[in-house]
Design a protein around this motif. Structure first.
Motif, short mmCIF file in Angstrom:
data_model
loop_
_atom_site.label_atom_id
_atom_site.label_comp_id
_atom_site.label_asym_id
_atom_site.label_seq_id
_atom_site.Cartn_x
_atom_site.Cartn_y
_atom_site.Cartn_z
N ALA A 1 0.80 -1.41 0.02
CA ALA A 1 -0.04 -0.06 -0.04
C ALA A 1 0.92 1.44 0.15
O ALA A 1 2.09 1.26 0.23
N GLY A 2 0.28 2.55 -0.37
CA GLY A 2 0.99 3.68 0.01
C GLY A 2 1.09 4.30 -1.60
O GLY A 2 0.43 3.81 -2.47
N GLU A 3 2.03 5.35 -1.51
CA GLU A 3 1.99 6.19 -2.79
C GLU A 3 3.43 6.36 -3.13
O GLU A 3 4.49 6.16 -2.29
N CYS A 4 3.55 6.71 -4.54
CA CYS A 4 4.64 7.25 -4.83
C CYS A 4 4.73 8.69 -5.18
O CYS A 4 3.53 9.13 -5.37
N VAL A 5 5.71 9.21 -4.76
CA VAL A 5 5.53 10.86 -5.13
C VAL A 5 6.62 11.26 -5.98
O VAL A 5 7.89 10.88 -5.89
N CYS A 6 6.55 12.35 -6.63
CA CYS A 6 7.65 12.94 -7.46
C CYS A 6 8.39 14.06 -6.70
O CYS A 6 7.86 14.90 -6.18
N PRO A 7 9.82 13.74 -6.81
CA PRO A 7 10.31 14.87 -6.02
C PRO A 7 10.67 16.20 -6.57
O PRO A 7 11.20 17.10 -5.99
N CYS B 1 7.93 17.73 -8.91
CA CYS B 1 6.73 18.46 -8.90
C CYS B 1 5.80 18.20 -7.94
O CYS B 1 4.91 18.86 -7.60
N GLY B 2 6.16 17.01 -6.85
CA GLY B 2 5.32 16.85 -6.07
C GLY B 2 3.89 15.96 -6.19
O GLY B 2 3.06 15.70 -5.49
N THR B 3 3.91 15.45 -7.62
CA THR B 3 2.77 14.51 -8.01
C THR B 3 2.59 13.20 -7.21
O THR B 3 3.78 12.63 -7.14
N CYS C 1 7.27 10.00 -13.33
CA CYS C 1 5.88 11.00 -13.16
C CYS C 1 5.25 11.13 -14.53
O CYS C 1 5.88 11.55 -15.41
N PRO C 2 3.91 11.13 -14.33
CA PRO C 2 2.93 11.36 -15.46
C PRO C 2 3.15 12.85 -15.82
O PRO C 2 2.75 12.99 -17.20
N ASN C 3 3.29 13.75 -15.01
CA ASN C 3 3.56 15.24 -15.47
C ASN C 3 4.97 15.63 -15.90
O ASN C 3 4.94 16.33 -17.03
N CYS C 4 6.09 15.31 -15.30
CA CYS C 4 7.26 15.78 -15.61
C CYS C 4 8.30 14.77 -16.23
O CYS C 4 9.41 14.93 -16.89
N GLY C 5 8.05 13.46 -15.80
CA GLY C 5 9.00 12.37 -16.43
C GLY C 5 9.86 11.82 -15.60
O GLY C 5 11.00 11.05 -15.66
N ALA C 6 10.01 12.64 -14.38
CA ALA C 6 11.09 12.23 -13.32
C ALA C 6 10.80 11.14 -12.86
O ALA C 6 9.84 10.52 -12.41
N PRO C 7 11.90 10.24 -12.24
CA PRO C 7 11.73 9.12 -11.49
C PRO C 7 11.10 9.31 -10.24
O PRO C 7 11.42 10.32 -9.50
N LEU C 8 10.06 8.57 -9.62
CA LEU C 8 9.36 8.59 -8.55
C LEU C 8 10.18 7.98 -7.43
O LEU C 8 10.93 7.18 -7.56
N THR C 9 9.57 8.57 -6.18
CA THR C 9 10.21 8.04 -4.64
C THR C 9 9.11 7.57 -3.88
O THR C 9 8.10 8.10 -4.29
#
Length: 65
Positions: free
Chosen positions: A29-35, A37-39, A54-62
């Motif tokens: 469970a949980g979420e992945c966050v973009c470092p 843009c914060g998505t 990230c679906p908005n900026c393409g950066a790898p998520l954490t």
């Protein structure tokens, strides 16, 4: 040598359990966050967040804590 191994037999087993491959294994469970843009994106079971983009900026998520 001592029976049962080479150590002194004084281990207390107080280390914190770790996830697979040395990580912390935060569960499905949980979420992945973009470092950048914060998505926030829902975590997909079996897919580490750092492998997702990230679906908005393409950066790898954490992983969100």
């Amino acid at each position: 040598m001592r029976p049962g191994g080479l150590g002194r037999g004084m281990g207390r087993g107080r280390g914190a359990p770790r996830g697979r491959m040395g990580g912390f294994g935060m569960g499905p469970a949980g979420e992945c966050v973009c470092p950048q843009c914060g998505t926030r994106v829902p975590h997909q079971r079996g897919v580490p967040c750092f492998q997702m983009r990230c679906p908005n900026c393409g950066a790898p998520l954490t992983r969100a804590r």
